[in-house]
Design an enzyme around this catalytic site. Structure first.
Site, PDB file in Angstrom:
ATOM      1  N   LEU A  43       0.834  -1.205   0.000  1.00  0.00           N
ATOM      2  CA  LEU A  43       0.000   0.000   0.000  1.00  0.00           C
ATOM      3  C   LEU A  43       0.872   1.260   0.000  1.00  0.00           C
ATOM      4  CD1 LEU A  43      -2.728   1.504   0.295  1.00  0.00           C
ATOM      5  CD2 LEU A  43      -2.585   1.110   2.770  1.00  0.00           C
ATOM      6  N   ASP A  52      -8.123  -3.352  10.020  1.00  0.00           N
ATOM      7  CA  ASP A  52      -8.673  -3.647  11.360  1.00  0.00           C
ATOM      8  C   ASP A  52      -7.918  -4.828  11.958  1.00  0.00           C
ATOM      9  OD1 ASP A  52     -10.590  -1.707  11.282  1.00  0.00           O
ATOM     10  OD2 ASP A  52     -12.294  -3.051  10.936  1.00  0.00           O
ATOM     11  N   GLU A 102       0.624   0.349  10.506  1.00  0.00           N
ATOM     12  CA  GLU A 102      -0.832   0.092  10.515  1.00  0.00           C
ATOM     13  C   GLU A 102      -1.602   1.352  10.918  1.00  0.00           C
ATOM     14  OE1 GLU A 102      -1.264  -2.443   9.102  1.00  0.00           O
ATOM     15  OE2 GLU A 102       0.277  -3.871   9.676  1.00  0.00           O
ATOM     16  N   THR A 114       6.873  -4.731   4.491  1.00  0.00           N
ATOM     17  CA  THR A 114       7.286  -5.823   5.384  1.00  0.00           C
ATOM     18  C   THR A 114       7.313  -7.139   4.628  1.00  0.00           C
ATOM     19  OG1 THR A 114       6.328  -4.696   7.297  1.00  0.00           O
ATOM     20  CG2 THR A 114       6.664  -7.055   7.499  1.00  0.00           C
TER      21      THR A 114
END
Length: 392
Positions: free
Chosen positions: A126, A246, A369, A161
């Site tokens: 992303l 989430d 995140e 990652t």
């Protein structure tokens, strides 16, 4: 719809075994991970054989089918050891699995779930050099292949990652030139990392988290077939990404909580062994205050983890509470590791002691995140939206 998960009795046995594995196998291997900046191959093989890469994937596709409560407890348990051990399988069972579950076609589930449950490593693309939470700035493009079959991807993803080890990436790309409402200009693509045109940069040097490697993913005229488009539909990629976050935020919250517990246990042992003025420093009240504050905050985070995951397993929308848990747990972990350095005193600043490593490793939890600040904005936005809906 509520998730059943693994049989509770079987799960408790699994957690008992995992705790032993963490303490007897993983913690003794930490020095090796730090020195070589990678997880030893034999441990990676063991983790795959234990099924850790498929924990949350449905059983009929080769996974363990854990509920979110069980998944979070597993991450919490693993995170007592160096962060690299959680990091290597976290994308598989977190964001990649969640995106396939929320948005994948039946064919995509049948293709990819057994592969990642079997130990193929996933990454999640992303973030870019110029965009993270801000999808409007996304530069990576996916254009229809002029030959009429599939898509051509171009762009660079940053801080990805597991990129150096990954077998497959879930790549977010712009399928419309203009920015559209609800981020409908972004789509998601399942891209095998050995596809021609995909390359991975050198692993980035980082402040901490040795062995958890991140790197750039470069896409140069990468051709993928039509079935690589997640869900077979354009304009849904960012929605799938946010839904899967989430899950990622619960994972980071659980990791922060588990690592804070490890750091506090280390400080407790040190405070009982280190003597000053002829007695253990654990006898001094201001040391006790730091121990007590840390215990209190870890307990609060553990309670939040139990609550948010139980809500998710009952089928509730946990967007706001997952964000709140991640913010609290990651900030809490930062405070705990800071106190742990203080309890160690001068030794806490030396690389030969664990306290210094805990301090560096924990810092990233407040960033990835979703940074604390972005999540605070998101929490407030949802609070205000609910208030407006109720009060007009």
């Amino acid at each position: 719809m509520a998730e059943i998960g693994m049989d509770p009795e079987v799960f408790e046995q699994f957690i008992d075994q995992l705790e032993r594995y963490v303490r007897e196998r993983l913690i003794p291997a930490e020095r090796d991970v730090i020195e070589n900046d990678r997880i030893p191959d034999d441990i990676l093989t063991e983790m795959k054989e234990m099924g850790l890469f498929g924990l949350s994937i449905p059983e009929e596709y080769g996974g363990a089918g854990l509920s979110l409560t069980q998944y979070a407890r597993t991450v919490h348990c693993m995170s007592y050891a160096a962060p690299a051990f959680r990091s290597i399988f976290s994308i598989n069972i977190g964001m990649f699995n969640s995106a396939i579950k929320n948005g994948g076609t039946d064919e995509q589930k049948a293709e990819w779930w057994p592969r990642i449950a079997g130990g193929e490593i996933a990454c999640f693309g992303l973030t870019e050099p110029g965009s993270g939470s801000d999808s409007a700035a996304m530069q990576t493009t996916a254009k229809p292949d002029p030959s009429g079959n599939g898509w051509i991807l171009n762009g660079t993803k940053r801080y990805i990652t597991n990129a150096p080890h990954a077998d497959v990436g879930l790549i977010m790309a712009r399928t419309e030139k203009e920015n559209l409402p609800k981020n409908a200009h972004v789509s998601a693509f399942i891209v095998p990392m050995n596809t021609p045109g995909v390359s991975v940069g050198s692993p980035d040097k980082k402040m901490g988290q040795s062995g958890a490697q991140i790197a750039d993913v470069i896409l140069e005229d990468v051709h993928v077939p039509g079935e690589a488009l997640l869900g077979g539909e354009t304009g849904k990629g960012f929605v799938f990404a946010m839904k899967s976050l989430d899950n990622g935020r619960v994972s980071v919250g659980a990791a922060s909580t588990g690592y804070a517990r490890r750091a506090l246990d280390s400080a407790l042992r040190y405070a009982n062994e280190r003597k000053a003025f002829g007695e253990p420093i654990a006898n001094f009240q201001l040391i006790q205050q730091m121990l007590a504050e840390s215990e209190t905050e870890i307990y609060a985070a553990e309670c939040m983890m139990a609550d948010v995951t139980a809500r998710a397993d009952r089928g509730e929308n946990i967007l706001r509470k997952a964000a709140a848990f991640k913010v609290f747990a990651s900030e809490m972990c930062g405070r705990v590791v800071d106190r742990v350095v203080q309890i160690y005193g001068g030794a806490g600043y030396l690389a030969e002691y664990d306290a210094e490593r805990f301090f560096r490793d924990a810092r990233i939890y407040r960033i990835y995140e979703g940074t604390t600040q972005i999540l605070q904005l998101q929490i407030a936005k949802h609070m205000l939206r609910e208030w407006t809906a109720e009060h007009g």
